[in-house]
Structures are given as structure tokens and as C-alpha cells.
Design a protein around this motif. Structure first.
Motif, PDB file in Angstrom:
ATOM      1  N   PHE A  76       0.045  -1.814 -10.949  1.00  8.10           N
ATOM      2  CA  PHE A  76       0.917  -0.857 -10.274  1.00  8.10           C
ATOM      3  C   PHE A  76       0.324  -0.519  -8.906  1.00  8.10           C
ATOM      4  CE2 PHE A  76       1.987   0.143 -14.751  1.00  8.10           C
ATOM      5  CZ  PHE A  76       3.357  -0.090 -14.678  1.00  8.10           C
ATOM      6  N   ALA A  77       1.194  -0.352  -7.924  1.00  3.12           N
ATOM      7  CA  ALA A  77       0.778   0.042  -6.585  1.00  3.12           C
ATOM      8  C   ALA A  77       0.322   1.492  -6.572  1.00  3.12           C
ATOM      9  CB  ALA A  77       1.931  -0.151  -5.603  1.00  3.12           C
ATOM     10  N   THR A  78      -0.569   1.790  -5.655  1.00  5.98           N
ATOM     11  CA  THR A  78      -1.026   3.161  -5.406  1.00  5.98           C
ATOM     12  C   THR A  78      -0.745   3.489  -3.939  1.00  5.98           C
ATOM     13  OG1 THR A  78      -3.248   2.586  -4.664  1.00  5.98           O
ATOM     14  CG2 THR A  78      -2.902   2.801  -7.072  1.00  5.98           C
ATOM     15  N   LEU A  79      -1.048   4.702  -3.556  1.00  7.19           N
ATOM     16  CA  LEU A  79      -0.882   5.085  -2.156  1.00  7.19           C
ATOM     17  C   LEU A  79      -1.737   4.234  -1.218  1.00  7.19           C
ATOM     18  CD1 LEU A  79      -0.640   8.962  -2.548  1.00  7.19           C
ATOM     19  CD2 LEU A  79       1.183   7.398  -1.831  1.00  7.19           C
ATOM     20  N   ALA A  90       8.942   4.093   9.561  1.00 13.12           N
ATOM     21  CA  ALA A  90       9.896   4.881   8.764  1.00 13.12           C
ATOM     22  C   ALA A  90       9.802   4.493   7.295  1.00 13.12           C
ATOM     23  CB  ALA A  90      11.312   4.687   9.296  1.00 13.12           C
ATOM     24  N   PHE A  91       9.686   3.193   7.027  1.00 16.94           N
ATOM     25  CA  PHE A  91       9.553   2.753   5.644  1.00 16.94           C
ATOM     26  C   PHE A  91       8.239   3.232   5.041  1.00 16.94           C
ATOM     27  CE2 PHE A  91       7.969  -0.211   2.446  1.00 16.94           C
ATOM     28  CZ  PHE A  91       8.934  -0.005   1.474  1.00 16.94           C
ATOM     29  N   ARG A 146       6.132   8.919   0.336  1.00 15.44           N
ATOM     30  CA  ARG A 146       6.794  10.038  -0.353  1.00 15.44           C
ATOM     31  C   ARG A 146       7.231   9.636  -1.770  1.00 15.44           C
ATOM     32  NH1 ARG A 146      10.039  10.624   3.472  1.00 15.44           N
ATOM     33  NH2 ARG A 146      11.963   9.860   2.570  1.00 15.44           N
ATOM     34  N   HIS A 147       7.825   8.458  -1.916  1.00 16.50           N
ATOM     35  CA  HIS A 147       8.355   8.052  -3.221  1.00 16.50           C
ATOM     36  C   HIS A 147       7.274   7.548  -4.181  1.00 16.50           C
ATOM     37  CE1 HIS A 147      12.581   8.898  -2.718  1.00 16.50           C
ATOM     38  NE2 HIS A 147      12.398   8.595  -1.439  1.00 16.50           N
ATOM     39  N   LEU A 148       6.233   6.929  -3.661  1.00 16.53           N
ATOM     40  CA  LEU A 148       5.104   6.571  -4.537  1.00 16.53           C
ATOM     41  C   LEU A 148       4.469   7.844  -5.099  1.00 16.53           C
ATOM     42  CD1 LEU A 148       3.163   3.653  -2.813  1.00 16.53           C
ATOM     43  CD2 LEU A 148       3.935   3.697  -5.178  1.00 16.53           C
ATOM     44  N   TYR A 166      12.933   1.317  -7.400  1.00 16.28           N
ATOM     45  CA  TYR A 166      13.279   2.650  -6.915  1.00 16.28           C
ATOM     46  C   TYR A 166      14.142   3.291  -7.993  1.00 16.28           C
ATOM     47  CZ  TYR A 166      15.443   6.246  -3.920  1.00 16.28           C
ATOM     48  OH  TYR A 166      15.907   7.421  -3.390  1.00 16.28           O
ATOM     49  N   LEU A 167      13.621   4.334  -8.610  1.00 15.67           N
ATOM     50  CA  LEU A 167      14.354   5.040  -9.663  1.00 15.67           C
ATOM     51  C   LEU A 167      15.224   6.109  -9.017  1.00 15.67           C
ATOM     52  CD1 LEU A 167      11.477   5.366 -12.261  1.00 15.67           C
ATOM     53  CD2 LEU A 167      13.379   3.742 -12.293  1.00 15.67           C
ATOM     54  N   MET A 168      16.530   5.945  -9.160  1.00 10.00           N
ATOM     55  CA  MET A 168      17.479   6.834  -8.485  1.00 10.00           C
ATOM     56  C   MET A 168      18.244   7.675  -9.493  1.00 10.00           C
ATOM     57  SD  MET A 168      19.151   4.217  -5.704  1.00 10.00           S
ATOM     58  CE  MET A 168      19.849   3.142  -6.940  1.00 10.00           C
TER      59      MET A 168
END
Length: 157
Positions: free
Chosen positions: A6-9, A40-41, A47-49, A74-76
Motif C-alpha cells: 500500500f502507498a503511504t504519504l 494540483a494532483f 489529502r485523500h491518502l 478512489y473510494l467515493m
């Protein structure tokens, strides 16, 4: 056997580079637009991580080695619909495989891990936008074309 983590910051810059290269490889956007997208991404991703609404999956040949392929979920929050009442949708994005690692099944491994992780987190609907490179992989997995349309900012009457 490939290792997926899993990715981290700490991975924000890597994922941002992958996203940039994914669009560049498909001749989408152009250099100026992609360079404008990157900061921007990166801010959005950070923020989302941190919130747990973006799950990054990073694949390397061995634990701790170079990341060769990646994808994101991306959980929406999604309004219940007559076809599915669950208020959650998983959107897959940022699928990228380094040129030297293509053709080894890594994109399939990331896709399978992303769908399984989406299901584990309660999303029964998984959507994505496919590039010409990715479309055969997604179709083989069972994804189907939908009827989505888009209206861009200044195009409205």
C-alpha cells in the motif's frame, strides 16, 4: 513473485510522476497541461491518502525494490441507485507500468489486487476510464463500457 504494498504519504511524488507519465504515454494533455496538473494532483493525493479515500497499490519484483507498476483506488461516497443501493463506489485510476516491465502481467496483478481491495472495503461497483493500452486488460477482466457523458466547465449554455 511480485510484491504489492500500500502507498503511504512518502509515495506522493512517485504516484504523481506515474500519473504524469501515464498521460504522456497516451499523448493526453501535452507538456504544459501535465506540468500544471502535477502540483494540483499531488495536493489532492496527499489529502485523500491521509483521509483513507485513496488507496495506492505499488508493485515491485521484491519487497523494497523499485516500483515497476502501480494503480489506485478512489473510494467515493455515491448516492444509492436503482442498480446498486450501496453508498460507495470504487474508482480505479493511475494505472501505470514502467516501460521496462510491460508484458509481464504486472498490470493484471495490480488490477486484481485493486478489485479485491475495493470489494474488501465494501464497494460492489468498481469503475474506471480506460486508455487504449488498458482497455484490453480491463475487458478481459470483465469490465464493460458504460453510458457516461461529460460536460466541461465553459461548454454549458
Amino acid at each position: 513473485m511480485p510484491h504489492i504494498r500500500f502507498a503511504t504519504l512518502d509515495d506522493v511524488a512517485l504516484i504523481t510522476r506515474h500519473r504524469h507519465q501515464m498521460f504522456a504515454d497516451n499523448d493526453f494533455g501535452g507538456p504544459a497541461a501535465l506540468n500544471a496538473m502535477d502540483p494540483a494532483f499531488a495536493a489532492w493525493l496527499t489529502r485523500h491518502l491521509a483521509a483513507g479515500t485513496y488507496i495506492g497499490l505499488l508493485l515491485s519484483e521484491h519487497e523494497g525494490s523499485e516500483v515497476l507498476a502501480a494503480g489506485g483506488i478512489y473510494l467515493m461516497d455515491w448516492p444509492p441507485h436503482f442498480l446498486h443501493v450501496e453508498p460507495l463506489r470504487a474508482y480505479l485510476l493511475n494505472f501505470y507500468t514502467a516501460p521496462q516491465a510491460r508484458g509481464r502481467g504486472y498490470a493484471n496483478a495490480i488490477l486484481d489486487a485493486a478489485v479485491k481491495e475495493s470489494r474488501r472495503r465494501g464497494a460492489s461497483i468498481v469503475t474506471l476510464h480506460a486508455s487504449p493500452f488498458g482497455r484490453p486488460i480491463y475487458e478481459k477482466y470483465g469490465f464493460e463500457q458504460s453510458n457516461e457523458m461529460m460536460l466541461k466547465g465553459s461548454a454549458a449554455r
